[in-house]
Design an enzyme around this catalytic site. Structure first.
Site, PDB file in Angstrom:
ATOM      1  N   HIS A   1     -46.934  23.973  27.424  1.00 22.71           N
ATOM      2  CA  HIS A   1     -48.295  23.472  27.685  1.00 22.71           C
ATOM      3  C   HIS A   1     -48.742  23.865  29.089  1.00 22.71           C
ATOM      4  O   HIS A   1     -49.869  24.288  29.300  1.00 22.71           O
ATOM      5  CB  HIS A   1     -48.351  21.939  27.584  1.00 22.71           C
ATOM      6  CG  HIS A   1     -48.067  21.385  26.224  1.00 22.71           C
ATOM      7  ND1 HIS A   1     -47.176  20.361  26.016  1.00 22.71           N
ATOM      8  CD2 HIS A   1     -48.569  21.676  25.003  1.00 22.71           C
ATOM      9  CE1 HIS A   1     -47.127  20.054  24.731  1.00 22.71           C
ATOM     10  NE2 HIS A   1     -47.966  20.840  24.087  1.00 22.71           N
TER      11      HIS A   1
ATOM     12  N   LYS B   1     -49.817  13.008  13.167  1.00 20.13           N
ATOM     13  CA  LYS B   1     -48.654  12.879  14.047  1.00 20.13           C
ATOM     14  C   LYS B   1     -48.647  11.504  14.693  1.00 20.13           C
ATOM     15  O   LYS B   1     -49.513  11.210  15.505  1.00 20.13           O
ATOM     16  CB  LYS B   1     -48.726  13.916  15.188  1.00 20.13           C
ATOM     17  CG  LYS B   1     -48.398  15.347  14.819  1.00 20.13           C
ATOM     18  CD  LYS B   1     -48.309  16.180  16.115  1.00 20.13           C
ATOM     19  CE  LYS B   1     -48.400  17.669  15.852  1.00 20.13           C
ATOM     20  NZ  LYS B   1     -48.546  18.447  17.096  1.00 20.13           N
TER      21      LYS B   1
ATOM     22  N   ARG C   1     -47.827  29.938  19.470  1.00 20.01           N
ATOM     23  CA  ARG C   1     -46.418  30.274  19.668  1.00 20.01           C
ATOM     24  C   ARG C   1     -45.987  31.402  18.740  1.00 20.01           C
ATOM     25  O   ARG C   1     -45.488  32.405  19.166  1.00 20.01           O
ATOM     26  CB  ARG C   1     -45.525  29.055  19.435  1.00 20.01           C
ATOM     27  CG  ARG C   1     -45.486  28.163  20.632  1.00 20.01           C
ATOM     28  CD  ARG C   1     -45.015  26.793  20.292  1.00 20.01           C
ATOM     29  NE  ARG C   1     -46.010  26.094  19.516  1.00 20.01           N
ATOM     30  CZ  ARG C   1     -46.012  24.801  19.342  1.00 20.01           C
ATOM     31  NH1 ARG C   1     -45.066  24.066  19.835  1.00 20.01           N
ATOM     32  NH2 ARG C   1     -46.966  24.227  18.648  1.00 20.01           N
TER      33      ARG C   1
ATOM     34  N   SER D   1     -43.009  19.847  21.792  1.00 17.68           N
ATOM     35  CA  SER D   1     -42.740  18.469  22.225  1.00 17.68           C
ATOM     36  C   SER D   1     -41.677  17.841  21.326  1.00 17.68           C
ATOM     37  O   SER D   1     -40.821  17.086  21.794  1.00 17.68           O
ATOM     38  CB  SER D   1     -44.026  17.633  22.152  1.00 17.68           C
ATOM     39  OG  SER D   1     -45.002  18.163  23.008  1.00 17.68           O
TER      40      SER D   1
HETATM   41  P1  ADP Z   1     -46.660  20.365  19.894  1.00 17.81           P
HETATM   42  O1  ADP Z   1     -46.641  18.889  19.588  1.00 17.81           O
HETATM   43  O2  ADP Z   1     -46.415  21.214  18.664  1.00 17.81           O
HETATM   44  O3  ADP Z   1     -45.775  20.787  21.037  1.00 17.81           O
HETATM   45  P2  ADP Z   1     -49.448  20.063  20.826  1.00 17.81           P
HETATM   46  O4  ADP Z   1     -50.286  19.469  19.763  1.00 17.81           O
HETATM   47  O5  ADP Z   1     -49.161  19.195  21.974  1.00 17.81           O
HETATM   48  O6  ADP Z   1     -48.112  20.736  20.276  1.00 17.81           O
HETATM   49  O7  ADP Z   1     -50.080  21.449  21.307  1.00 17.81           O
HETATM   50  C1  ADP Z   1     -51.325  21.587  21.889  1.00 17.81           C
HETATM   51  C2  ADP Z   1     -51.667  23.058  21.963  1.00 17.81           C
HETATM   52  O8  ADP Z   1     -50.704  23.718  22.770  1.00 17.81           O
HETATM   53  C3  ADP Z   1     -51.654  23.806  20.641  1.00 17.81           C
HETATM   54  O9  ADP Z   1     -52.640  24.815  20.700  1.00 17.81           O
HETATM   55  C4  ADP Z   1     -50.280  24.427  20.597  1.00 17.81           C
HETATM   56  O10 ADP Z   1     -50.251  25.576  19.774  1.00 17.81           O
HETATM   57  C5  ADP Z   1     -50.103  24.765  22.062  1.00 17.81           C
HETATM   58  N1  ADP Z   1     -48.696  24.842  22.449  1.00 17.81           N
HETATM   59  C6  ADP Z   1     -47.753  23.898  22.274  1.00 17.81           C
HETATM   60  N2  ADP Z   1     -46.561  24.310  22.758  1.00 17.81           N
HETATM   61  C7  ADP Z   1     -46.766  25.570  23.254  1.00 17.81           C
HETATM   62  C8  ADP Z   1     -45.918  26.559  23.862  1.00 17.81           C
HETATM   63  N3  ADP Z   1     -44.626  26.342  24.019  1.00 17.81           N
HETATM   64  N4  ADP Z   1     -46.485  27.724  24.253  1.00 17.81           N
HETATM   65  C9  ADP Z   1     -47.797  27.952  24.037  1.00 17.81           C
HETATM   66  N5  ADP Z   1     -48.654  27.079  23.463  1.00 17.81           N
HETATM   67  C10 ADP Z   1     -48.142  25.896  23.060  1.00 17.81           C
END
Ligand code: ADP
Length: 161
Positions: A17, A41, A90, A128
C-alpha cells in the site's frame, strides 16, 4: 490541481500500500487515502485503527491525507471533486475485480478516471490477509509492513490470540 483518491480496506496497511501511496503522491497534487467499508470483507482492525495507522505512516508525505467512508467510493469522489481513483494491481488475479469496480465507478461518477499502478516485484505477493496470517502464527512481519505501524499490528494480533 489534481486530486486522487486511493481507496481500499487497509486492514492493516502494508508496504505494498505504501508503495502505491508514494507513487501516487509523486503523480498528483493531493492524494486522499480512503478507508472504505467492504461488505465482503469483515475487518479485523476498526476503521479508526486503520486510519490511525495510515496517518502514522504517511505523516512525512505533505500532500497525502487519510479519510474513511461508510458509503460508496464513487460518492466520496463526487463529494470532494476528485479527478482520479488510484488502484494497485498485484497480478492478473486482481484485474477482473478491479476492472469491474472501475466500470461501476465510472458509471456512478464519469468525472473520476480510474488508473492502475502495477505493484513492484517485491510487493507482488503482499496482502493484508497474508500479513495477519503470518503474524498470528508467530512469523516476522517486519519486512511486510511500515516500521511505524509494526508494533501496533503485532500488539493487536497478539491480543486476539
Ligand atoms: P488487500 O486487503 O487485498 O491487501 P486492499 O483492499 O487494502 O487490499 O487494497 C487496496 C488497494 O491496494 C487495491 O487496489 C489493491 O489492489 C492495492 N494493493 C494491495 N496490496 C498491494 C500491493 N502489495 N501492491 C500493490 N497494490 C496493492
Amino acid at each position: 490541481m489534481k486530486t486522487a483518491v486511493y481507496p481500499g480496506s487497509f486492514d492493516p496497511v502494508t508496504n505494498g500500500h505504501m508503495e502505491i501511496i508514494r507513487r501516487a503522491a509523486a503523480l498528483f497534487d493531493r492524494v486522499v487515502v480512503l478507508v472504505a467499508s467492504n461488505a465482503a470483507k469483515a475487518g479485523f482492525f476498526t476503521a479508526q485503527e486503520r486510519m490511525d495507522l495510515l496517518k502514522l505512516c504517511t505523516g512525512t508525505l505533505p500532500n497525502v491525507t487519510v479519510d474513511a467512508t461508510e458509503g460508496l467510493v464513487a460518492h466520496y469522489t463526487i463529494e470532494i471533486a476528485a479527478d482520479v481513483i488510484v488502484k494497485g494491481l498485484r497480478a492478473m488475479t486482481d484485474f477482473e475485480f478491479e476492472f469491474q469496480q472501475a466500470l461501476v465507478n465510472r458509471q456512478l461518477n464519469p468525472r473520476a478516471e480510474t488508473i492502475f499502478l502495477p505493484a513492484s516485484g517485491t510487493s507482488m505477493y503482499l496482502s493484508s490477509g497474508m500479513v495477519k496470517q503470518v503474524c498470528a502464527l508467530g512469523g516476522d512481519i517486519g519486512a511486510f509492513v511500515p516500521g511505524e505501524a509494526l508494533p501496533y499490528i503485532i500488539e493487536k494480533i497478539s491480543a486476539k490470540k
